[in-house]
Design a protein around this motif. Structure first.
Motif, PDB file in Angstrom:
ATOM      1  N   PHE A 188      -4.551  -6.061   2.295  1.00  0.00           N
ATOM      2  CA  PHE A 188      -4.146  -5.034   3.248  1.00  0.00           C
ATOM      3  C   PHE A 188      -3.260  -5.641   4.338  1.00  0.00           C
ATOM      4  O   PHE A 188      -2.240  -5.068   4.720  1.00  0.00           O
ATOM      5  CB  PHE A 188      -5.387  -4.370   3.852  1.00  0.00           C
ATOM      6  CG  PHE A 188      -5.078  -3.260   4.816  1.00  0.00           C
ATOM      7  CD1 PHE A 188      -4.694  -2.007   4.372  1.00  0.00           C
ATOM      8  CD2 PHE A 188      -5.183  -3.468   6.183  1.00  0.00           C
ATOM      9  CE1 PHE A 188      -4.414  -0.977   5.263  1.00  0.00           C
ATOM     10  CE2 PHE A 188      -4.910  -2.450   7.086  1.00  0.00           C
ATOM     11  CZ  PHE A 188      -4.521  -1.205   6.625  1.00  0.00           C
ATOM     12  N   MET A 189      -3.631  -6.819   4.830  1.00  0.00           N
ATOM     13  CA  MET A 189      -2.834  -7.490   5.854  1.00  0.00           C
ATOM     14  C   MET A 189      -1.417  -7.776   5.341  1.00  0.00           C
ATOM     15  O   MET A 189      -0.445  -7.635   6.097  1.00  0.00           O
ATOM     16  CB  MET A 189      -3.500  -8.798   6.290  1.00  0.00           C
ATOM     17  CG  MET A 189      -4.763  -8.585   7.097  1.00  0.00           C
ATOM     18  SD  MET A 189      -5.630 -10.125   7.498  1.00  0.00           S
ATOM     19  CE  MET A 189      -4.480 -10.846   8.662  1.00  0.00           C
ATOM     20  N   MET A 190      -1.298  -8.154   4.095  1.00  0.00           N
ATOM     21  CA  MET A 190       0.030  -8.410   3.524  1.00  0.00           C
ATOM     22  C   MET A 190       0.864  -7.133   3.514  1.00  0.00           C
ATOM     23  O   MET A 190       2.045  -7.156   3.858  1.00  0.00           O
ATOM     24  CB  MET A 190      -0.094  -8.976   2.106  1.00  0.00           C
ATOM     25  CG  MET A 190      -0.611 -10.394   2.054  1.00  0.00           C
ATOM     26  SD  MET A 190       0.519 -11.574   2.810  1.00  0.00           S
ATOM     27  CE  MET A 190       1.920 -11.434   1.730  1.00  0.00           C
ATOM     28  N   ARG A 191       0.251  -6.030   3.154  1.00  0.00           N
ATOM     29  CA  ARG A 191       0.978  -4.751   3.135  1.00  0.00           C
ATOM     30  C   ARG A 191       1.397  -4.364   4.547  1.00  0.00           C
ATOM     31  O   ARG A 191       2.511  -3.901   4.768  1.00  0.00           O
ATOM     32  CB  ARG A 191       0.120  -3.664   2.494  1.00  0.00           C
ATOM     33  CG  ARG A 191      -0.104  -3.923   1.002  1.00  0.00           C
ATOM     34  CD  ARG A 191      -0.970  -2.883   0.369  1.00  0.00           C
ATOM     35  NE  ARG A 191      -0.205  -1.634   0.245  1.00  0.00           N
ATOM     36  CZ  ARG A 191      -0.734  -0.496  -0.146  1.00  0.00           C
ATOM     37  NH1 ARG A 191      -2.012  -0.414  -0.447  1.00  0.00           N
ATOM     38  NH2 ARG A 191       0.005   0.589  -0.229  1.00  0.00           N
ATOM     39  N   VAL A 192       0.511  -4.568   5.522  1.00  0.00           N
ATOM     40  CA  VAL A 192       0.848  -4.267   6.912  1.00  0.00           C
ATOM     41  C   VAL A 192       1.959  -5.185   7.401  1.00  0.00           C
ATOM     42  O   VAL A 192       2.854  -4.753   8.132  1.00  0.00           O
ATOM     43  CB  VAL A 192      -0.399  -4.368   7.822  1.00  0.00           C
ATOM     44  CG1 VAL A 192      -0.011  -4.274   9.294  1.00  0.00           C
ATOM     45  CG2 VAL A 192      -1.411  -3.292   7.472  1.00  0.00           C
ATOM     46  N   ALA A 193       1.947  -6.445   6.981  1.00  0.00           N
ATOM     47  CA  ALA A 193       2.983  -7.390   7.398  1.00  0.00           C
ATOM     48  C   ALA A 193       4.367  -6.917   6.948  1.00  0.00           C
ATOM     49  O   ALA A 193       5.323  -6.943   7.735  1.00  0.00           O
ATOM     50  CB  ALA A 193       2.687  -8.781   6.840  1.00  0.00           C
ATOM     51  N   PHE A 194       4.494  -6.477   5.709  1.00  0.00           N
ATOM     52  CA  PHE A 194       5.778  -5.970   5.222  1.00  0.00           C
ATOM     53  C   PHE A 194       6.179  -4.696   5.956  1.00  0.00           C
ATOM     54  O   PHE A 194       7.348  -4.490   6.281  1.00  0.00           O
ATOM     55  CB  PHE A 194       5.741  -5.741   3.711  1.00  0.00           C
ATOM     56  CG  PHE A 194       5.813  -7.009   2.920  1.00  0.00           C
ATOM     57  CD1 PHE A 194       7.012  -7.697   2.806  1.00  0.00           C
ATOM     58  CD2 PHE A 194       4.689  -7.536   2.306  1.00  0.00           C
ATOM     59  CE1 PHE A 194       7.097  -8.880   2.082  1.00  0.00           C
ATOM     60  CE2 PHE A 194       4.752  -8.716   1.583  1.00  0.00           C
ATOM     61  CZ  PHE A 194       5.960  -9.402   1.476  1.00  0.00           C
ATOM     62  N   LEU A 195       5.212  -3.845   6.231  1.00  0.00           N
ATOM     63  CA  LEU A 195       5.456  -2.611   6.976  1.00  0.00           C
ATOM     64  C   LEU A 195       5.926  -2.928   8.398  1.00  0.00           C
ATOM     65  O   LEU A 195       6.865  -2.315   8.908  1.00  0.00           O
ATOM     66  CB  LEU A 195       4.179  -1.783   7.001  1.00  0.00           C
ATOM     67  CG  LEU A 195       4.243  -0.391   7.590  1.00  0.00           C
ATOM     68  CD1 LEU A 195       5.190   0.487   6.778  1.00  0.00           C
ATOM     69  CD2 LEU A 195       2.852   0.207   7.607  1.00  0.00           C
ATOM     70  N   ALA A 196       5.286  -3.886   9.034  1.00  0.00           N
ATOM     71  CA  ALA A 196       5.654  -4.280  10.395  1.00  0.00           C
ATOM     72  C   ALA A 196       7.082  -4.809  10.435  1.00  0.00           C
ATOM     73  O   ALA A 196       7.844  -4.512  11.362  1.00  0.00           O
ATOM     74  CB  ALA A 196       4.679  -5.329  10.924  1.00  0.00           C
ATOM     75  N   GLU A 197       7.461  -5.584   9.438  1.00  0.00           N
ATOM     76  CA  GLU A 197       8.840  -6.079   9.360  1.00  0.00           C
ATOM     77  C   GLU A 197       9.816  -4.916   9.241  1.00  0.00           C
ATOM     78  O   GLU A 197      10.862  -4.897   9.891  1.00  0.00           O
ATOM     79  CB  GLU A 197       9.004  -7.021   8.171  1.00  0.00           C
ATOM     80  CG  GLU A 197       8.499  -8.412   8.428  1.00  0.00           C
ATOM     81  CD  GLU A 197       9.312  -9.131   9.494  1.00  0.00           C
ATOM     82  OE1 GLU A 197      10.544  -9.246   9.366  1.00  0.00           O
ATOM     83  OE2 GLU A 197       8.691  -9.578  10.473  1.00  0.00           O
ATOM     84  N   LYS A 198       9.472  -3.950   8.421  1.00  0.00           N
ATOM     85  CA  LYS A 198      10.327  -2.781   8.234  1.00  0.00           C
ATOM     86  C   LYS A 198      10.502  -2.018   9.544  1.00  0.00           C
ATOM     87  O   LYS A 198      11.592  -1.541   9.859  1.00  0.00           O
ATOM     88  CB  LYS A 198       9.720  -1.861   7.170  1.00  0.00           C
ATOM     89  CG  LYS A 198      10.527  -0.635   6.861  1.00  0.00           C
ATOM     90  CD  LYS A 198       9.866   0.190   5.773  1.00  0.00           C
ATOM     91  CE  LYS A 198      10.602   1.487   5.562  1.00  0.00           C
ATOM     92  NZ  LYS A 198       9.918   2.334   4.573  1.00  0.00           N
ATOM     93  N   HIS A 199       9.428  -1.934  10.329  1.00  0.00           N
ATOM     94  CA  HIS A 199       9.466  -1.231  11.615  1.00  0.00           C
ATOM     95  C   HIS A 199       9.987  -2.118  12.744  1.00  0.00           C
ATOM     96  O   HIS A 199      10.180  -1.630  13.862  1.00  0.00           O
ATOM     97  CB  HIS A 199       8.066  -0.727  11.975  1.00  0.00           C
ATOM     98  CG  HIS A 199       7.659   0.505  11.255  1.00  0.00           C
ATOM     99  ND1 HIS A 199       7.485   1.713  11.882  1.00  0.00           N
ATOM    100  CD2 HIS A 199       7.387   0.737   9.942  1.00  0.00           C
ATOM    101  CE1 HIS A 199       7.121   2.624  11.000  1.00  0.00           C
ATOM    102  NE2 HIS A 199       7.050   2.053   9.816  1.00  0.00           N
ATOM    103  N   ASN A 200      10.159  -3.405  12.460  1.00  0.00           N
ATOM    104  CA  ASN A 200      10.540  -4.388  13.476  1.00  0.00           C
ATOM    105  C   ASN A 200       9.607  -4.291  14.684  1.00  0.00           C
ATOM    106  O   ASN A 200      10.026  -4.269  15.837  1.00  0.00           O
ATOM    107  CB  ASN A 200      12.001  -4.222  13.900  1.00  0.00           C
ATOM    108  CG  ASN A 200      12.496  -5.403  14.712  1.00  0.00           C
ATOM    109  OD1 ASN A 200      12.032  -6.524  14.533  1.00  0.00           O
ATOM    110  ND2 ASN A 200      13.413  -5.149  15.619  1.00  0.00           N
ATOM    111  N   HIS A 201       8.321  -4.207  14.386  1.00  0.00           N
ATOM    112  CA  HIS A 201       7.288  -4.093  15.423  1.00  0.00           C
ATOM    113  C   HIS A 201       6.026  -4.728  14.855  1.00  0.00           C
ATOM    114  O   HIS A 201       5.542  -4.313  13.807  1.00  0.00           O
ATOM    115  CB  HIS A 201       7.060  -2.622  15.765  1.00  0.00           C
ATOM    116  CG  HIS A 201       6.251  -2.421  16.999  1.00  0.00           C
ATOM    117  ND1 HIS A 201       6.548  -3.021  18.194  1.00  0.00           N
ATOM    118  CD2 HIS A 201       5.140  -1.668  17.216  1.00  0.00           C
ATOM    119  CE1 HIS A 201       5.665  -2.637  19.102  1.00  0.00           C
ATOM    120  NE2 HIS A 201       4.800  -1.817  18.532  1.00  0.00           N
TER     121      HIS A 201
END
Length: 75
Positions: A24-37
Motif C-alpha cells: 500500500f505504501m508503494m502505491r501511495v508513493a507513486f500517487l504522491a509523486e503524481k500529485h507532487n505532494h
C-alpha cells in the motif's frame, strides 16, 4: 476517516501483515509523486499512519492535502 487536527490531515490504516502495508505504501508513493505532494508517514508492522500538511503554505491543510487524501482513499 481523515481527521483534521493541529493543521494536519491524519489517518491510520491497518493491514493483515507488513507485506500488505508495504505494498500500500508503494502505491501511495507513486500517487504522491503524481500529485507532487508527499505525506509524512510512519509504518510499524501492519499499521501505517499518514499525516498530510502543506509545508510551503505554513504547514496548514490545503486543497492539495484534501485532494491527496481523497486519492489515497481511492486506492
Amino acid at each position: 476517516m481523515w481527521v483534521e487536527k493541529n493543521n494536519k490531515l491524519t489517518k491510520s490504516f491497518r493491514f493483515s501483515d507488513f507485506q500488505e502495508a508495504f505494498a500500500f505504501m508503494m502505491r501511495v508513493a507513486f500517487l504522491a509523486e503524481k500529485h507532487n505532494h508527499h505525506p509524512n508517514w510512519s509504518n510499524v508492522y501492519n499499521t501505517l499512519d499518514i499525516e498530510l500538511t502543506t509545508h510551503d503554505k505554513g504547514n496548514t491543510v490545503t486543497e492539495k492535502d484534501r485532494n491527496l487524501a481523497k486519492a489515497i482513499d481511492e486506492i
